[in-house]
Design an enzyme around this catalytic site. Sequence first.
Site, PDB file in Angstrom:
ATOM      1  N   ASP A  45       0.834  -1.198   0.000  1.00  0.00           N
ATOM      2  CA  ASP A  45       0.000   0.000   0.000  1.00  0.00           C
ATOM      3  C   ASP A  45       0.876   1.259   0.000  1.00  0.00           C
ATOM      4  O   ASP A  45       1.845   1.343   0.755  1.00  0.00           O
ATOM      5  CB  ASP A  45      -0.884  -0.017   1.257  1.00  0.00           C
ATOM      6  CG  ASP A  45      -1.948   1.049   1.233  1.00  0.00           C
ATOM      7  OD1 ASP A  45      -2.795   1.016   0.321  1.00  0.00           O
ATOM      8  OD2 ASP A  45      -1.942   1.935   2.121  1.00  0.00           O
ATOM      9  N   GLU A  94       2.057  -0.530  -4.952  1.00  0.00           N
ATOM     10  CA  GLU A  94       1.144   0.544  -5.329  1.00  0.00           C
ATOM     11  C   GLU A  94       1.954   1.823  -5.202  1.00  0.00           C
ATOM     12  O   GLU A  94       2.202   2.306  -4.098  1.00  0.00           O
ATOM     13  CB  GLU A  94      -0.065   0.616  -4.388  1.00  0.00           C
ATOM     14  CG  GLU A  94      -1.057   1.670  -4.874  1.00  0.00           C
ATOM     15  CD  GLU A  94      -1.804   2.435  -3.784  1.00  0.00           C
ATOM     16  OE1 GLU A  94      -2.816   3.065  -4.111  1.00  0.00           O
ATOM     17  OE2 GLU A  94      -1.372   2.413  -2.622  1.00  0.00           O
TER      18      GLU A  94
HETATM   19  C1  NOJ Z   1      -4.267   3.047  -1.040  1.00  0.00           C
HETATM   20  C2  NOJ Z   1      -5.440   2.130  -0.898  1.00  0.00           C
HETATM   21  O1  NOJ Z   1      -5.626   1.451  -2.105  1.00  0.00           O
HETATM   22  C3  NOJ Z   1      -6.605   2.991  -0.499  1.00  0.00           C
HETATM   23  O2  NOJ Z   1      -7.813   2.291  -0.567  1.00  0.00           O
HETATM   24  C4  NOJ Z   1      -6.351   3.544   0.869  1.00  0.00           C
HETATM   25  O3  NOJ Z   1      -7.368   4.466   1.207  1.00  0.00           O
HETATM   26  C5  NOJ Z   1      -5.005   4.271   0.932  1.00  0.00           C
HETATM   27  N1  NOJ Z   1      -3.969   3.580   0.259  1.00  0.00           N
HETATM   28  C6  NOJ Z   1      -4.567   4.459   2.349  1.00  0.00           C
HETATM   29  O4  NOJ Z   1      -4.124   3.237   2.886  1.00  0.00           O
END
Ligand code: NOJ
Length: 548
Positions: free
Chosen positions: A212, A267
């Site tokens: 993440d 990500e």
């Molecule tokens: C990216 C995640 O995909 C999203 O859903 C989330 O709100 C943020 N990171 C914070 O963790």
Amino acid sequence: MNPPYDDADWWREAVIYEVYLRSFVDGNGDGVGDIAGLRSRLQYLSDLGVDAIWINPWYPSPMADAGYDVIDQRDIDPEFGTLESAEALIDEAHEYGLRVILDVVPNHTSELRPWFIEAVIGGSGCPGRARYHFRTGRGEHGELPPNNWVSEFGGSTWTRVTEPDGTPGEWYLHLFSPQQPDLNWNHPDVREDFALTLRFWFDRGVDGFRIDVAHYLVKGDDLPDLQEGGYASGEHPHWDREALHDIYRDWRRIADSYTPPRMFVAEAWVESAQRLVRYVRPDELHTAFNFDFLASPWLPDPLRRAIDETLAAHESVGAAPTWVLSNHDVARHVSRYARQQVEGIARFLDDYLDRPADLSVGIRRARAAVVQMLALPGCAYLYFGEELGLPEVEDLPDEVLLDPMFQRSGRTSRGRDGCRVPLPWSGDAPPYGFSHSVRTWLPQPFDWARYAVAAQEGDPASMLEFYRTAIRLRHSHPALGDGSMQWVPTPEGVLGFAREPDFLCVVNYSAEPIVLPEGAEILLSSVEFAAGAGLPGDTAVWLDVPRL
Ligand code: NOJ
Ligand code: CA
């Protein structure tokens, strides 16, 4: 059952399905999807033909941000199941030949993680505060936030705590909601804790992690105000900083210490494909999501640019690209493509709301888009429900919206709930076989019967059967998956690329039909069209073209 996918580099060409657990299947009738539900539908995923599933955070959480606010990354939230049920799921998925990827959330914790509670009640200067970013405020009495950073969800990135003596005290940093305090990655406890978490799940057979906000973990020491005019690459105080790469080199060593080696997908929202592939250099992560492709409109020039830049950048480090059209943070692509397409990056529902939608156009383009995506070299991610052609739910009433983005933006952004609505499985009315309860955590539309799995299964014209066919063909065709591709000359409004052996993918984005190469055999077409009529607009085909 699929045969086990025993290639060590499986992640270079896998088709991976994002299971949004809260919305996949509810096994115990409380209206929230869970592990028991997922275990009962592994056959469905196996029939779809995907190689792996990625499960969004299932850890204990107060769910301030749908589980991305984690209390303990080495346990399971009771809403989803138990650690034993998670272990059983991992084993059962493997029996179906499905690999399992989990989410790891290293940038922040929940405000209810004991570490953070300790830091707050320990008071200013207590050692626990060093695991997070606590600072005194600005202004005469420290009443102003320590800097001018703005949260991803709107508002300041700082919240002030009340000290144990009842006085207003220090502020803590949260790039997301106040319920998600950012960790200090210079603290050895933080590094050690995440190494433990990775091992904990790898020991249980997990095949990889989605990381993440992999681009945010490291902050500049003095947390300066953001300056006007931007920053040179790597100089931004909390974004895409150089020191991140050492963390991922450590993580890679952990993944490589397992047999077979485990994988990562980052990500990372960074400024360019060149910056992105710094995360997937040979001693770092394996793959990273390709958001330029996702955010590109359904237009040949921006898509070709995104594909070219992605391929060239990944080639330069020897990594496999990934391709994705939708996920739990963006408006579903059927609804994005249902609008008039214009250049520029747009991914949230709010970017589209004022443009009229024609869902039949969206579906048609979505079919063509997956034909294009599955033919590109590398790994492809599917978002749960896209195989049913689910659109964004654009008219969820304000009172059911749970995404912190909605409240934090002062209710100006509708947030991301519209792409997270529970999946319709069967029947004519909500909950469409998703749950035994009619009270699902987000309400489903009344006109979703036609999207239900049972309504589509066995209908060769359905989106579901089309996805099954396309994925099966991708797996069996020697030209597809990992490898390279070459563009071929095409008329305006059309893209075509060849792959060896004997394979051509042609996508027509224009309104005019185009003539296909003579002697080519159609292997897959996003919609049926009359032989000899030419490839219609918003249509994509896979062709067998001997002697390229
Ligand atoms: C990216 C995640 O995909 C999203 O859903 C989330 O709100 C943020 N990171 C914070 O963790
Ligand atoms: Ca449940």
